[in-house]
Design an enzyme around this catalytic site. Structure first.
Site, mmCIF file in Angstrom:
data_model
loop_
_atom_site.group_PDB
_atom_site.id
_atom_site.type_symbol
_atom_site.label_atom_id
_atom_site.label_comp_id
_atom_site.label_asym_id
_atom_site.label_seq_id
_atom_site.Cartn_x
_atom_site.Cartn_y
_atom_site.Cartn_z
ATOM 1 N N HIS A 1 4.263 -2.339 -12.985
ATOM 2 C CA HIS A 1 3.075 -2.235 -12.145
ATOM 3 C C HIS A 1 3.453 -2.254 -10.667
ATOM 4 O O HIS A 1 3.960 -3.267 -10.161
ATOM 5 C CB HIS A 1 2.145 -3.395 -12.479
ATOM 6 C CG HIS A 1 0.817 -3.347 -11.809
ATOM 7 N ND1 HIS A 1 0.225 -4.469 -11.273
ATOM 8 C CD2 HIS A 1 -0.042 -2.324 -11.600
ATOM 9 C CE1 HIS A 1 -0.953 -4.138 -10.765
ATOM 10 N NE2 HIS A 1 -1.136 -2.846 -10.953
ATOM 11 N N HIS B 1 -1.649 1.247 -2.681
ATOM 12 C CA HIS B 1 -2.728 0.813 -3.557
ATOM 13 C C HIS B 1 -4.034 0.597 -2.815
ATOM 14 O O HIS B 1 -5.074 1.140 -3.185
ATOM 15 C CB HIS B 1 -2.342 -0.481 -4.282
ATOM 16 C CG HIS B 1 -3.463 -1.057 -5.095
ATOM 17 N ND1 HIS B 1 -4.393 -1.946 -4.578
ATOM 18 C CD2 HIS B 1 -3.834 -0.841 -6.375
ATOM 19 C CE1 HIS B 1 -5.267 -2.255 -5.500
ATOM 20 N NE2 HIS B 1 -4.960 -1.610 -6.617
#
Length: 481
Positions: A245, A287
């Site tokens: 991740h 992100h």
């Protein structure tokens, strides 16, 4: 990718018992990393050959059923003739994952629009509904190749069309094939993939078939081979696929080349990262909607130019040893993966226009990474654009809650994987079997505990998106089978 789109940064976690390679060296000089093997792993070995017929014996093979029309064997070929309508011969057995191939030749046609087809899911008795991969004699027309269904109402539902790269015509042998994985299928013309679908509706007992319409067609070298399932579906007993991740974000600054390389060197098969455009349209790996949390800058990423983003320090917030680490562009990330190894689960973050998605696709193609990138998104429009622009790239849909019918959604958006939050999936684990039967994998996010890894492995989940990728690699090794 986090459980909520605006959630906090993942906790920084230590990995006891495991050496995280060269963080200080990596932070100081990502460009000096040594190369690693970038070869693509060998494909799964094909299963049993279910049908192999070259018609040299002069008669129909055992188990073949001429449902209607004129089917004869002569001169080492099977001939099917249909003056009108669609005439069928069925064979084989019901398979979820298989390749059907044949050499076909149009001997004569009523007109160039007439066709022959590989039957992908046809009742042995030939009654509708059934699914086919169609080849017209005029194969270079816009609908020269099709995936289509004959419905129970005896009407056609054509789901996908394409033009073949060359003309079939008459009197010419053409090698054709279709590969089927549940609801997904690929169409091959003369060895080249030309069309995909995720729209098959599978029956419980349909078999394979050859079909002719308004033509006389001869066939040779008909072969049905059982295939391994969707390669993203984990075989029983195989380890969970490790998806890092935002890179190894527990031990290095997320969404940077440093985090990517730490994850890769510690055994992660996939890197999961996010992509968003700068003010001037350059896709960056980032992100958050703003740069505030993970850089020394402020402001929305989409309000900053590429030059401005490149001036930011994306490492000091995580630790002084990472001072000077920069935000990578998508192109830079792909170059790193292409030259040093690894595959990318790329989340298209937030709303994107078709032109913005097209720029992402262009970069993936320019870096020759279409076979090592898997696109996912919460945004169904981004998946729709991706499929329209690059149907060869697999797609995953991110969901915080499960859809009422995930298989129907997978079919609608041409999904290779359905990627739900762990809490949503564990509340309805029965969907796993339904998706696998449909040929759709599951990649679950974001899971950091060994207890949940064990639970999800037992349920049949295929991949785990985790902040603790080095630990999951070690857990896999300690928990085989």
């Amino acid at each position: 990718m986090v459980l909520t789109r605006s959630g906090p940064a993942p906790a920084r976690v230590t990995t006891p018992g495991r050496v995280v390679v060269g963080l200080l060296t990596l932070a100081a000089s990502v460009g000096t990393l040594s190369a690693v093997d970038t070869g693509t792993p060998a494909a799964a070995a094909p299963g049993s050959v279910v049908v192999s017929a070259n018609f040299d014996t002069g008669g129909l093979p055992a188990g073949w059923r001429a449902v209607d029309g004129d089917w004869t064997v002569k001169n080492g070929r099977l001939y099917g003739a249909a003056g009108s309508g669609s005439k069928k011969i069925t064979f084989g057995r019901h398979l979820n994952d298989f390749r059907l191939e044949a050499t076909v030749r149009f001997e004569s046609v009523a007109e160039a629009t007439r066709w022959t087809a590989l039957g992908l899911d046809v009742p042995a008795a030939g009654t509708p509904p059934w699914w086919i991969a169609t080849l017209r004699s005029g194969s270079t027309a816009a609908n020269g190749l099709e995936f289509a269904q004959l419905t129970t109402a005896n009407t056609w539902n054509v789901t996908n069309t394409a033009a073949a790269p060359s003309a079939a015509g008459t009197g010419r042998d053409i090698s054709i094939a279709a590969e089927v994985h549940g609801i997904n299928a690929r169409w091959f013309f003369a060895g080249r993939e030309v069309l995909r679908t995720s729209g098959l509706q599978r029956s419980a007992g349909g078999v394979q078939a050859l079909i002719v319409n308004g033509a006389t067609v001869s066939f040779d070298n008909v072969r049905v081979t059982e295939l391994a399932p969707n390669p993203y579906i984990r075989p029983v007993g195989a380890p969970l696929t490790v998806i890092a991740h935002r890179g190894a974000c527990a031990v290095a600054p997320e969404n940077t080349l440093v985090a990517q390389d730490v994850a890769r060197r510690n055994g992660a098969e996939w890197i999961e990262n996010d992509v968003q455009p700068s003010k001037d349209g350059v896709p960056f790996v980032m992100h958050d909607s703003t740069v505030d949390r993970t850089t020394n800058g402020t402001g929305a990423i989409r309000n900053l130019t590429a030059a401005q983003l490149k001036q930011l320090d994306a490492g000091s917030w995580f630790g002084p040893q990472f001072a000077g680490v920069r935000l990578p562009t998508l192109a830079e990330q792909l170059v790193d993966l292409r030259t040093r190894g690894g595959k990318l689960l790329l989340e298209i973050k937030g709303a994107h226009s078709k032109a913005q998605v097209a720029r992402i696709i262009d970069i993936i193609r320019a870096e020759q990474m279409t076979d090592r990138v898997f696109i996912q998104s919460f945004e169904t429009s981004a998946l729709t654009y991706s499929y329209q622009l690059a149907p060869e790239i697999p797609l995953g849909l991110l969901r915080s809650t499960l859809d009422a019918d995930p298989v129907a959604i997978a079919r609608q958006y041409h999904l290779t994987a359905y990627n739900p939050a762990v809490a949503a999936l564990t509340a309805r684990p029965a969907v796993i079997a339904n998706l696998h039967t449909a040929g759709v994998a599951l990649m679950v996010w974001t899971v950091d505990s060994a207890g949940q890894w064990q639970q999800l492995k037992g349920l049949g989940v295929d991949g785990i998106i985790t902040n603790r990728s080095p630990e999951l690699v070690d857990w896999n090794a300690a928990n085989p089978g």
